[in-house]
Enzyme design. Structure first.
Site, PDB file in Angstrom:
ATOM      1  N   LYS A 111      54.246  43.088  39.634  1.00  0.00           N
ATOM      2  CA  LYS A 111      53.709  44.437  39.379  1.00  0.00           C
ATOM      3  C   LYS A 111      54.766  45.505  39.602  1.00  0.00           C
ATOM      4  CE  LYS A 111      48.737  44.012  39.888  1.00  0.00           C
ATOM      5  NZ  LYS A 111      47.552  44.392  40.658  1.00  0.00           N
ATOM      6  N   LYS A 194      49.023  36.057  31.400  1.00  0.00           N
ATOM      7  CA  LYS A 194      47.591  35.938  31.704  1.00  0.00           C
ATOM      8  C   LYS A 194      46.806  37.105  31.078  1.00  0.00           C
ATOM      9  CE  LYS A 194      47.031  38.265  36.067  1.00  0.00           C
ATOM     10  NZ  LYS A 194      46.832  38.348  37.460  1.00  0.00           N
ATOM     11  N   LYS A 197      43.498  43.163  32.689  1.00  0.00           N
ATOM     12  CA  LYS A 197      42.923  44.488  32.403  1.00  0.00           C
ATOM     13  C   LYS A 197      44.016  45.493  32.121  1.00  0.00           C
ATOM     14  CE  LYS A 197      39.503  43.945  36.050  1.00  0.00           C
ATOM     15  NZ  LYS A 197      40.255  43.599  37.254  1.00  0.00           N
TER      16      LYS A 197
HETATM   17  P1  TYM Z   1      41.125  41.090  39.701  1.00  0.00           P
HETATM   18  O1  TYM Z   1      40.340  42.346  39.583  1.00  0.00           O
HETATM   19  O2  TYM Z   1      42.476  41.046  39.066  1.00  0.00           O
HETATM   20  O3  TYM Z   1      40.317  39.873  39.088  1.00  0.00           O
HETATM   21  C1  TYM Z   1      39.009  39.526  39.530  1.00  0.00           C
HETATM   22  C2  TYM Z   1      38.883  38.003  39.543  1.00  0.00           C
HETATM   23  O4  TYM Z   1      39.179  37.460  38.239  1.00  0.00           O
HETATM   24  C3  TYM Z   1      40.222  36.481  38.336  1.00  0.00           C
HETATM   25  N1  TYM Z   1      41.071  36.604  37.137  1.00  0.00           N
HETATM   26  C4  TYM Z   1      41.320  35.584  36.296  1.00  0.00           C
HETATM   27  N2  TYM Z   1      40.941  34.298  36.291  1.00  0.00           N
HETATM   28  C5  TYM Z   1      41.372  33.516  35.264  1.00  0.00           C
HETATM   29  N3  TYM Z   1      42.172  33.999  34.254  1.00  0.00           N
HETATM   30  C6  TYM Z   1      42.570  35.274  34.215  1.00  0.00           C
HETATM   31  N4  TYM Z   1      43.325  35.740  33.218  1.00  0.00           N
HETATM   32  C7  TYM Z   1      42.153  36.147  35.272  1.00  0.00           C
HETATM   33  N5  TYM Z   1      42.363  37.458  35.558  1.00  0.00           N
HETATM   34  C8  TYM Z   1      41.704  37.711  36.703  1.00  0.00           C
HETATM   35  C9  TYM Z   1      40.997  36.849  39.588  1.00  0.00           C
HETATM   36  O5  TYM Z   1      41.695  35.733  40.111  1.00  0.00           O
HETATM   37  C10 TYM Z   1      39.892  37.345  40.505  1.00  0.00           C
HETATM   38  O6  TYM Z   1      39.272  36.256  41.147  1.00  0.00           O
HETATM   39  N6  TYM Z   1      43.037  41.135  44.306  1.00  0.00           N
HETATM   40  C11 TYM Z   1      41.859  40.795  43.546  1.00  0.00           C
HETATM   41  C12 TYM Z   1      40.588  41.488  44.018  1.00  0.00           C
HETATM   42  C13 TYM Z   1      40.288  41.316  45.469  1.00  0.00           C
HETATM   43  C14 TYM Z   1      39.785  40.152  46.104  1.00  0.00           C
HETATM   44  C15 TYM Z   1      39.630  40.478  47.477  1.00  0.00           C
HETATM   45  C16 TYM Z   1      39.447  38.883  45.639  1.00  0.00           C
HETATM   46  C17 TYM Z   1      40.418  42.266  46.442  1.00  0.00           C
HETATM   47  N7  TYM Z   1      40.012  41.780  47.644  1.00  0.00           N
HETATM   48  C18 TYM Z   1      39.164  39.545  48.411  1.00  0.00           C
HETATM   49  C19 TYM Z   1      38.990  37.940  46.579  1.00  0.00           C
HETATM   50  C20 TYM Z   1      38.848  38.285  47.937  1.00  0.00           C
HETATM   51  C21 TYM Z   1      42.092  41.194  42.102  1.00  0.00           C
HETATM   52  O7  TYM Z   1      42.941  41.999  41.785  1.00  0.00           O
HETATM   53  O8  TYM Z   1      41.230  40.641  41.225  1.00  0.00           O
END
Ligand code: TYM
Length: 333
Positions: A111, A194, A197
């Site tokens: 990032k 990947k 968003k």
């Molecule tokens: P975020 O918002 O990027 O994504 C939410 C969830 O979706 C999964 N994900 C994917 N899985 C498969 N293929 C993809 N292309 C893909 N893009 C996203 C992510 O692995 C996630 O499970 N840091 C985290 C949010 C967070 C969190 C937490 C998660 C904050 N605190 C505590 C678990 C526990 C995030 O940015 O997710």
């Protein structure tokens, strides 16, 4: 009963990667577990956000999660900023985690890119806040996509060091729940990146609010190669776009990749994409429709998040109060 915690950033609209990698699993797990699902707006502002858009997307993603099948009556659904316990524990974890640990985080490196000096300090300590999210609830199971694996290892390292430094066994070990087949859904424009968003091209992802025509168009335009589909999975290894589309079809229709290849071996992408679009539309269009219906009732949605936040705080506050006592703070008023 093991408690589940997971989160999603309201930085855009949840997409098919979020759905297949995480949300679908959340919906299944809620039948057997107490679940805490969080819209992580504190994490969102580690990179610049338009305030009005952030507010709108927080509600929009709450609506999407409910439309996907998360039950906000039996489970806890809320926005992170509404429960200050997250930030309180994150501060303690900022003082537990080592700079060397954070320097190894691949997501930060990705990032931040070349301009590491210019990103926010929040982006750097992002994984400490994630550890706090989970540990504030003494949650032990964390359903995520593969990209979060390293962050969860760090959350365990932080808990272990806290327990060791203060000679307690206060924070439990956590276990990631990662679905092998859909751990990493890739971009429709580039099978090596990947689905995300933050990709500037909306053509790279299927958003859970897309209508049938948009889904069909995005799949028709998805990048592929010139070969027909093979009859075994190993032959997809050097064909990232083909592998991605086959994986998507398998996940959305509840089949294995070998079973899908048996069905489509020798077929070109034209007919395969038609079937894929059909399957995606059958699954996503109802979610999209339900989301739009929920969004017509923003007051109801806000009341759900506020009730969720009250229930979340009732769990997290005593745990974080105790963590503060352990490190030597006087009791709160
Ligand atoms: P975020 O918002 O990027 O994504 C939410 C969830 O979706 C999964 N994900 C994917 N899985 C498969 N293929 C993809 N292309 C893909 N893009 C996203 C992510 O692995 C996630 O499970 N840091 C985290 C949010 C967070 C969190 C937490 C998660 C904050 N605190 C505590 C678990 C526990 C995030 O940015 O997710």
């Amino acid at each position: 009963m093991a408690r589940i915690f997971s989160g999603i950033q309201p930085t855009g609209i949840a997409h098919l990667g979020n759905y297949l990698g995480a949300i679908q699993n959340w919906v299944k797990l809620q039948a057997q577990h107490e679940c805490v699902f969080c819209l992580v707006d504190l994490h969102a502002i580690t990179v610049a956000q338009d305030p009005a858009a952030l507010r709108a997307q927080t509600l929009q993603n709450a609506a999407i999660l409910i439309a996907c099948g998360i039950n906000p009556e039996t489970q806890i659904l809320f926005h992170q900023s509404a429960v200050p316990a997250h930030a309180r524990l994150a501060w303690i974890f900022n003082c537990v985690a080592r700079v060397g640990w954070l320097n190894r985080m691949t997501q930060f490196k990705d990032k931040a890119g070349k301009d590491r000096e210019a990103v926010s300090t929040g982006l750097y300590v992002y994984p400490n806040l994630m550890a706090a999210d989970i540990h504030a609830y003494h949650a032990t199971l964390v359903p995520v996509g593969d990209d979060q694996r390293q962050h969860l290892e760090l959350a365990n390292d932080i808990a272990e060091k806290f327990n060791h430094d203060y000679a307690v066994s206060f924070f439990p070990r956590i276990e990631p729940l990662i679905l092998a087949e859909t751990a990493r859904v890739m971009s429709l424009r580039d099978g090596t990146k990947k689905m995300s968003k933050s990709d500037p091209s909306a053509q790279s992802r299927i958003e859970l609010t897309d209508d049938a025509d948009t889904i069909a168009l995005k799949i028709r335009r998805a990048k592929t190669d010139a070969e027909p589909l093979p009859d075994h999975v190993a032959a997809l290894q050097a064909r990232p776009e083909a592998a991605n589309l086959v994986g998507m079809y398998a996940a959305i229709t509840g089949q294995t990749m070998p079973a899908v290849l048996q069905q489509f071996a020798g077929a070109g992408f034209g007919p395969f994409k038609e079937k894929l679009a059909e399957a995606l539309i059958a699954h996503i269009a109802p979610i999209s429709k339900a989301t739009h219906e929920l969004l017509a009732e923003p007051v109801y949605l806000e009341s759900i998040l506020q009730a969720g936040a009250r229930r979340a705080a009732a769990i997290a506050n005593p745990i974080v109060d105790e963590a503060e006592r352990i490190v030597g703070f006087l009791a709160r008023a």
